[in-house]
Design an enzyme around this catalytic site. Structure first.
Site, PDB file in Angstrom:
ATOM      1  N   ASP A  11      12.102  67.395  52.990  1.00 11.70           N
ATOM      2  CA  ASP A  11      11.991  66.942  54.053  1.00 11.70           C
ATOM      3  C   ASP A  11      11.164  66.678  55.445  1.00 11.70           C
ATOM      4  O   ASP A  11      11.103  68.164  55.288  1.00 11.70           O
ATOM      5  CB  ASP A  11      13.397  66.669  54.202  1.00 11.70           C
ATOM      6  CG  ASP A  11      13.806  65.457  55.150  1.00 11.70           C
ATOM      7  OD1 ASP A  11      13.236  64.370  54.982  1.00 11.70           O
ATOM      8  OD2 ASP A  11      14.485  65.706  56.216  1.00 11.70           O
ATOM      9  N   ASP A  13      11.184  65.009  58.790  1.00  9.84           N
ATOM     10  CA  ASP A  13      11.966  65.621  60.536  1.00  9.84           C
ATOM     11  C   ASP A  13      13.153  65.893  60.720  1.00  9.84           C
ATOM     12  O   ASP A  13      14.175  65.985  59.290  1.00  9.84           O
ATOM     13  CB  ASP A  13      12.297  63.918  60.685  1.00  9.84           C
ATOM     14  CG  ASP A  13      11.429  63.235  60.838  1.00  9.84           C
ATOM     15  OD1 ASP A  13      10.813  62.992  61.619  1.00  9.84           O
ATOM     16  OD2 ASP A  13      11.304  62.180  60.388  1.00  9.84           O
ATOM     17  N   ASP A 209      17.687  68.712  55.510  1.00  9.44           N
ATOM     18  CA  ASP A 209      18.800  68.797  56.355  1.00  9.44           C
ATOM     19  C   ASP A 209      19.549  68.145  56.911  1.00  9.44           C
ATOM     20  O   ASP A 209      20.623  68.436  56.801  1.00  9.44           O
ATOM     21  CB  ASP A 209      17.512  68.788  57.952  1.00  9.44           C
ATOM     22  CG  ASP A 209      17.483  67.360  58.174  1.00  9.44           C
ATOM     23  OD1 ASP A 209      16.736  66.037  56.949  1.00  9.44           O
ATOM     24  OD2 ASP A 209      17.559  67.029  59.183  1.00  9.44           O
TER      25      ASP A 209
END
Length: 261
Positions: A11, A13, A209
């Site tokens: 990922d 962000d 995250d």
């Protein structure tokens, strides 16, 4: 799990950066990926940017080795889905950023303000009541409702801010129609990433995250998972989650150390 890694899906962000700020260990992660010749794909639910936008952002942060084919976004996945469902020239109303609009236009779709066949909804930092009103009326009149991704928030430098899922939720509540969701945790993005990598799930590591999208979606396909605590999750949210990542790391530096062995 880590020592069997031959390919990586990461990922962006909350993993590589927060807003305009790279997170510690980001350049070192790419250096390690190229040093060990590990295939990788950067897969984000953020639909507001094109592949080239992400390449340019990474280059501005000092990472010049990433190419557009390394990028998969919920926007690119949404465009691919729509191309399989609708002919070029179909009329689409968009709640979303300029990157999503540009991708849809380049795919041959017509962006309209009325009489749309499809309403596509993603993250929109210029979201207004008027956009929600028009999207709601179009969906109630029969337009198909497509959501790029379900993330209710995303990590900005100042903290968590509303994501595409929050925008979609408002329109869903007003229209009474649930959307078809394209991005993580749905299978489509992970399957696209695996095809791009040419890798099997059991030899692939997902770095994310967010448990509900990155981790849950990857585990559903048998992909190994590593959660970094630099995005949306907290120790409390991890403890309380039914879905548990295979490994948890404070950030990229700790993950890189594990990958070196």
């Amino acid at each position: 799990m880590i020592d069997r890694t031959k390919a990586v899906i990461a990922d962006m962000d909350g993993v590589l950066w927060r807003g305009p700020q790279p997170l510690p260990g980001m350049p070192e992660l790419f250096a390690l990926l190229f040093e060990r010749d590990l295939n990788f794909v950067l897969a984000t639910n953020n639909s507001s940017r094109t592949r080239q936008d992400y390449v340019d952002k990474l280059a501005a942060m000092g990472v010049n080795s990433v190419q557009p084919h390394h990028i998969v976004t919920s926007g690119t996945a949404t465009v691919s889905y729509l191309k399989r469902q609708y002919p070029a020239g179909a009329d689409i109303f968009v709640v979303g950023g300029p990157g999503l609009r540009r991708m849809l236009r380049e795919a041959g779709f017509i962006i309209v303000e009325a009489n749309a066949e499809v309403v596509v909804c993603g993250i929109d930092i210029d979201f207004t009541y008027d956009k929600a009103r028009r999207a709601t009326l179009l969906i109630r009149a029969g337009a198909r409702f497509i959501g790029t991704n379900p993330d209710p928030s995303f990590p900005a430098p100042e903290g968590l801010v509303p994501g595409a899922g929050s925008v979609i939720a408002m329109i869903e509540a007003a229209s009474g129609q649930p959307p078809t969701i394209i991005g993580k945790p749905k299978r489509g993005m992970f399957e696209a990433a695996l095809r791009q990598l040419g890798a099997r799930p059991e030899e692939t590591l997902m770095i994310g995250d967010r448990i509900g999208t990155d981790i849950a979606g990857a585990q559903a396909l048998g992909i190994n998972t590593a959660l970094v605590m630099t995005g949306v999750e907290t120790e409390e949210s991890v403890r309380g989650s039914e879905v548990q990542p295979d490994r948890v790391f404070a950030g990229l530096p700790e993950l890189i150390e594990a990958l070196r062995f």
